[in-house]
Write a protein that holds these residues in place. Structure first.
Motif, mmCIF file in Angstrom:
data_model
loop_
_atom_site.group_PDB
_atom_site.id
_atom_site.type_symbol
_atom_site.label_atom_id
_atom_site.label_comp_id
_atom_site.label_asym_id
_atom_site.label_seq_id
_atom_site.Cartn_x
_atom_site.Cartn_y
_atom_site.Cartn_z
ATOM 1 N N ILE B 19 0.834 -1.213 0.000
ATOM 2 C CA ILE B 19 0.000 0.000 0.000
ATOM 3 C C ILE B 19 0.869 1.264 0.000
ATOM 4 C CG2 ILE B 19 -1.768 1.299 1.287
ATOM 5 C CD1 ILE B 19 -2.729 -1.526 2.316
ATOM 6 N N PHE B 20 1.893 1.294 0.887
ATOM 7 C CA PHE B 20 2.665 2.527 1.060
ATOM 8 C C PHE B 20 3.991 2.541 0.290
ATOM 9 C CE2 PHE B 20 0.257 1.828 5.061
ATOM 10 C CZ PHE B 20 -0.636 2.878 4.913
ATOM 11 N N GLY B 21 4.364 1.406 -0.310
ATOM 12 C CA GLY B 21 5.656 1.315 -0.993
ATOM 13 C C GLY B 21 5.755 2.229 -2.200
ATOM 14 N N LYS B 22 6.917 2.903 -2.329
ATOM 15 C CA LYS B 22 7.135 3.775 -3.491
ATOM 16 C C LYS B 22 8.358 3.327 -4.280
ATOM 17 C CE LYS B 22 5.491 7.568 -0.691
ATOM 18 N NZ LYS B 22 5.998 7.227 0.649
ATOM 19 N N THR B 23 9.350 2.812 -3.593
ATOM 20 C CA THR B 23 10.601 2.432 -4.270
ATOM 21 C C THR B 23 10.553 0.967 -4.703
ATOM 22 O OG1 THR B 23 11.611 1.819 -2.191
ATOM 23 C CG2 THR B 23 11.954 4.084 -2.924
ATOM 24 N N ILE B 24 11.508 0.604 -5.562
ATOM 25 C CA ILE B 24 11.594 -0.788 -6.035
ATOM 26 C C ILE B 24 12.450 -1.623 -5.081
ATOM 27 C CG2 ILE B 24 13.576 -0.333 -7.578
ATOM 28 C CD1 ILE B 24 12.184 -2.274 -9.584
ATOM 29 N N ILE B 25 13.316 -0.933 -4.305
ATOM 30 C CA ILE B 25 14.284 -1.670 -3.476
ATOM 31 C C ILE B 25 13.597 -2.422 -2.335
ATOM 32 C CG2 ILE B 25 16.404 -1.439 -2.075
ATOM 33 C CD1 ILE B 25 16.736 1.286 -3.724
ATOM 34 N N SER B 26 12.683 -1.745 -1.638
ATOM 35 C CA SER B 26 12.071 -2.354 -0.445
ATOM 36 C C SER B 26 11.339 -3.666 -0.751
ATOM 37 C CB SER B 26 11.110 -1.369 0.220
ATOM 38 O OG SER B 26 11.731 -0.163 0.411
ATOM 39 N N PRO B 27 10.440 -3.718 -1.755
ATOM 40 C CA PRO B 27 9.760 -4.996 -2.001
ATOM 41 C C PRO B 27 10.735 -6.103 -2.393
ATOM 42 C CG PRO B 27 8.775 -3.248 -3.326
ATOM 43 C CD PRO B 27 9.943 -2.673 -2.657
ATOM 44 N N ILE B 28 11.756 -5.752 -3.199
ATOM 45 C CA ILE B 28 12.719 -6.772 -3.631
ATOM 46 C C ILE B 28 13.525 -7.268 -2.430
ATOM 47 C CG2 ILE B 28 14.809 -7.150 -5.031
ATOM 48 C CD1 ILE B 28 13.463 -5.445 -7.203
ATOM 49 N N LEU B 29 13.948 -6.341 -1.572
ATOM 50 C CA LEU B 29 14.704 -6.702 -0.372
ATOM 51 C C LEU B 29 13.859 -7.604 0.536
ATOM 52 C CD1 LEU B 29 17.497 -6.003 0.881
ATOM 53 C CD2 LEU B 29 16.328 -4.257 2.221
ATOM 54 N N PHE B 30 12.590 -7.238 0.692
ATOM 55 C CA PHE B 30 11.655 -8.006 1.521
ATOM 56 C C PHE B 30 11.529 -9.435 0.972
ATOM 57 C CE2 PHE B 30 7.298 -9.383 2.472
ATOM 58 C CZ PHE B 30 7.258 -9.225 3.848
ATOM 59 N N CYS B 31 11.372 -9.526 -0.360
ATOM 60 C CA CYS B 31 11.209 -10.842 -0.993
ATOM 61 C C CYS B 31 12.472 -11.681 -0.817
ATOM 62 C CB CYS B 31 10.907 -10.683 -2.487
ATOM 63 S SG CYS B 31 9.295 -10.010 -2.768
ATOM 64 N N ILE B 32 13.643 -11.062 -1.021
ATOM 65 C CA ILE B 32 14.904 -11.812 -0.892
ATOM 66 C C ILE B 32 15.038 -12.363 0.532
ATOM 67 C CG2 ILE B 32 17.444 -11.572 -0.851
ATOM 68 C CD1 ILE B 32 17.112 -9.615 -3.243
ATOM 69 N N ILE B 33 14.731 -11.525 1.528
ATOM 70 C CA ILE B 33 14.859 -11.963 2.930
ATOM 71 C C ILE B 33 13.929 -13.147 3.208
ATOM 72 C CG2 ILE B 33 14.398 -11.272 5.333
ATOM 73 C CD1 ILE B 33 15.422 -8.455 4.501
ATOM 74 N N ILE B 34 12.684 -13.015 2.757
ATOM 75 C CA ILE B 34 11.688 -14.075 3.025
ATOM 76 C C ILE B 34 12.085 -15.379 2.334
ATOM 77 C CG2 ILE B 34 9.273 -14.767 2.634
ATOM 78 C CD1 ILE B 34 9.448 -12.649 4.784
ATOM 79 N N ILE B 35 12.425 -15.289 1.050
ATOM 80 C CA ILE B 35 12.756 -16.502 0.295
ATOM 81 C C ILE B 35 14.022 -17.149 0.873
ATOM 82 C CG2 ILE B 35 13.347 -17.443 -2.019
ATOM 83 C CD1 ILE B 35 10.480 -16.343 -1.869
ATOM 84 N N PHE B 36 14.987 -16.317 1.223
ATOM 85 C CA PHE B 36 16.240 -16.807 1.790
ATOM 86 C C PHE B 36 15.971 -17.512 3.123
ATOM 87 C CE2 PHE B 36 20.502 -16.026 3.789
ATOM 88 C CZ PHE B 36 21.243 -16.749 2.879
ATOM 89 N N TYR B 37 15.143 -16.897 3.948
ATOM 90 C CA TYR B 37 14.825 -17.474 5.260
ATOM 91 C C TYR B 37 14.101 -18.816 5.096
ATOM 92 C CZ TYR B 37 12.960 -17.960 9.968
ATOM 93 O OH TYR B 37 12.632 -18.447 11.210
ATOM 94 N N CYS B 38 13.124 -18.859 4.187
ATOM 95 C CA CYS B 38 12.368 -20.106 3.955
ATOM 96 C C CYS B 38 13.299 -21.194 3.417
ATOM 97 C CB CYS B 38 11.231 -19.876 2.960
ATOM 98 S SG CYS B 38 9.915 -18.881 3.602
ATOM 99 N N SER B 39 14.206 -20.817 2.518
ATOM 100 C CA SER B 39 15.130 -21.795 1.928
ATOM 101 C C SER B 39 16.088 -22.340 2.978
ATOM 102 C CB SER B 39 15.935 -21.162 0.783
ATOM 103 O OG SER B 39 15.057 -20.679 -0.178
ATOM 104 N N ILE B 40 16.555 -21.471 3.877
ATOM 105 C CA ILE B 40 17.460 -21.932 4.943
ATOM 106 C C ILE B 40 16.722 -22.904 5.865
ATOM 107 C CG2 ILE B 40 18.658 -21.178 7.062
ATOM 108 C CD1 ILE B 40 19.523 -18.691 5.523
ATOM 109 N N LEU B 41 15.486 -22.560 6.199
ATOM 110 C CA LEU B 41 14.705 -23.425 7.101
ATOM 111 C C LEU B 41 14.434 -24.795 6.485
ATOM 112 C CD1 LEU B 41 11.893 -21.412 8.896
ATOM 113 C CD2 LEU B 41 13.932 -22.405 9.875
ATOM 114 N N SER B 42 14.021 -24.777 5.203
ATOM 115 C CA SER B 42 13.663 -26.055 4.561
ATOM 116 C C SER B 42 14.867 -26.763 3.939
ATOM 117 C CB SER B 42 12.582 -25.821 3.503
ATOM 118 O OG SER B 42 13.036 -24.883 2.562
ATOM 119 N N LYS B 43 15.994 -26.086 3.875
ATOM 120 C CA LYS B 43 17.248 -26.627 3.306
ATOM 121 C C LYS B 43 17.068 -27.101 1.861
ATOM 122 C CE LYS B 43 19.057 -27.952 7.774
ATOM 123 N NZ LYS B 43 19.078 -28.994 8.770
#
Lengths: 194, 235
Positions: B19-43
């Motif tokens: 809703i409030f996002g204006k830049t491209i960096i924040s959503p991409i950074l958010f996605c990288i963190i989430i995907i990375f975290y899920c991948s580490i957990l599930s190996k």
């Protein structure tokens, strides 16, 4: 007297649980029947058949909850995009309840007409979501028509409304007809039971 | 596995970013963190694959639709003398993509959540039993419906009933598959409801098997998410 109370209480409980399970099944039908479209490679999705069947079997408030819950569950099971179409499912639920109440699923022509109307309602409700949230991208069939209309010079809103109207009308007419066949076979239509 | 409270708070952060996002960096950074975290957990790379499955029907079509086809945007460059490239259209697509990327990412988070834990968590949070039963019955039934469809389709083929080729034949075959599937499931309503009541449903309070709470690593990821959202709101 005490036994009668217990019996009545249990009867009410069984009835309530029955409604709950029936809603769960209609909800699962909304999500699961899409697989038939996949294996038969049909050009329409069948994500409203459960809601239409629910409208002939359940009270209206359960139908609306089936519609809303379909979007929520589909967003977990199929694709997160479905969560945004919760309003569309509720609108489909309301219109199908109205059509069932007026015995519109008793003949094939009435069912097709009801499907067409449900499709128009669905297109009107889902168009703002497609245009504002997804920039004109929706299910592949709608996206293709939208792209065609955009390339021909129409604005985003005109394209989305046009594309949704064309595809949703055909899709929901098919869903209406299939629902009619199912309701006929199961002999649960309101008018025939009266 | 991801815990339901973590998935739900991250969903709220994702909604805030969309809703409030204006830049491209924040959503991409958010996605990288989430995907990375899920991948580490599930190996494994399952979460990344799911994410690509989610974005594939959205990202290439929107870029193609607005960056090339949409005549409402002016042509800035013609590639190989026949592909019009519209920078304004591409910019519009970028905005749309940034808006939905965090939501798709949350979809990946919820795929990694254990469904049993979701039920426990809902009970802990005093959700109505009706809602819990509705969702749990439907989730279990979806799998059964898909199995019944496969079996019915195979049975039709084995009996020599035409299920194709050709659109008309496939449409004609539709009721032959749909009706057994639906009638099969509707028959289950009676005994499922009686079984539930016989097992005490509705007479006692629902109790969760285990209490679900946030893990330490999840709290760290949650704080990072909050910081991304605050950064987007402040700057």
């Amino acid at each position: 007297m005490n036994d009668d109370n217990k019996f009545n209480k249990r009867k009410i409980l069984v009835e309530r649980t029955r409604l709950m399970i029936l809603s769960g099944i209609c909800l699962a039908l909304n999500i699961g029947l899409g697989k038939i479209s996949n294996i038969l490679s049909l050009p329409f999705t069948m994500d409203t058949i459960g809601t239409i069947i629910a409208s002939s079997l359940l009270p209206w408030y359960w139908v609306l909850s089936v519609g809303a819950a379909s979007s929520v569950l589909a967003s977990f099971i199929i694709h997160p995009i479905f969560l945004f179409f919760i309003g569309t499912q509720i609108a489909i639920g309301i219109s199908s309840v109205i059509f069932v109440r007026y015995d519109m699923f008793t003949t094939p022509y009435k069912a097709l007409f009801s499907g067409l109307c449900i499709g128009i309602v669905s297109a009107i409700v889902s168009s703002p979501v497609i245009a504002i949230v997804f920039g004109g991208i929706s299910v592949p069939s709608i996206s293709a028509v939208n792209a065609l209309l955009l390339a021909s010079g129409k604005s985003l809103w005109e394209s989305v409304i046009g594309g949704s109207l064309v595809v949703e009308s055909i899709d929901k007419m098919a869903a209406g007809y299939v629902s009619f066949i199912i309701l006929q076979r199961l002999t649960i239509i309101k008018s025939s039971s009266n | 596995m991801i815990t339901p409270p973590f998935a739900s708070v991250m969903t709220l952060i994702a909604l805030g970013l969309s809703i409030f996002g204006k830049t491209i960096i924040s959503p991409i950074l958010f996605c990288i963190i989430i995907i990375f975290y899920c991948s580490i957990l599930s190996k494994n790379t399952y979460s990344a694959k799911v994410f690509f499955i989610y974005i594939l029907p959205f990202v290439p079509p929107i870029l193609f639709m607005h960056g090339i086809l949409n005549t409402n945007f002016p042509v800035d460059y013609v590639l190989w003398n026949f592909i019009p490239v519209r920078y304004e259209g591409l910019n519009f697509s970028r905005k749309m993509i940034c808006r939905v990327l965090p939501i798709f990412c949350c979809g990946v988070l919820w795929v990694n959540v254990d469904r049993g834990q979701v039920v426990d968590w809902l009970i802990c949070k005093h959700f109505p039993a009706t809602v819990i039963i509705l969702f749990s019955q439907a989730a279990s039934m979806v799998v059964l419906i898909k199995k019944t469809i496969d079996n019915t389709y195979l049975a039709l083929q084995a009996r020599g009933i035409a299920v194709g080729p050709g659109l008309l034949k496939r449409i004609r075959a539709l009721p032959k598959i749909v009706i057994p599937v639906i009638s099969c499931r509707l028959r289950e309503v009676e005994y499922r409801s009686i079984v539930l009541v016989n097992r005490g449903f509705g007479t006692t309070k629902m109790i969760a098997i285990r209490y679900v709470k946030l893990k330490t690593t999840e709290i760290m990821v949650f704080i990072t998410g909050i910081m991304i959202l605050l950064g987007e709101l402040i700057f």
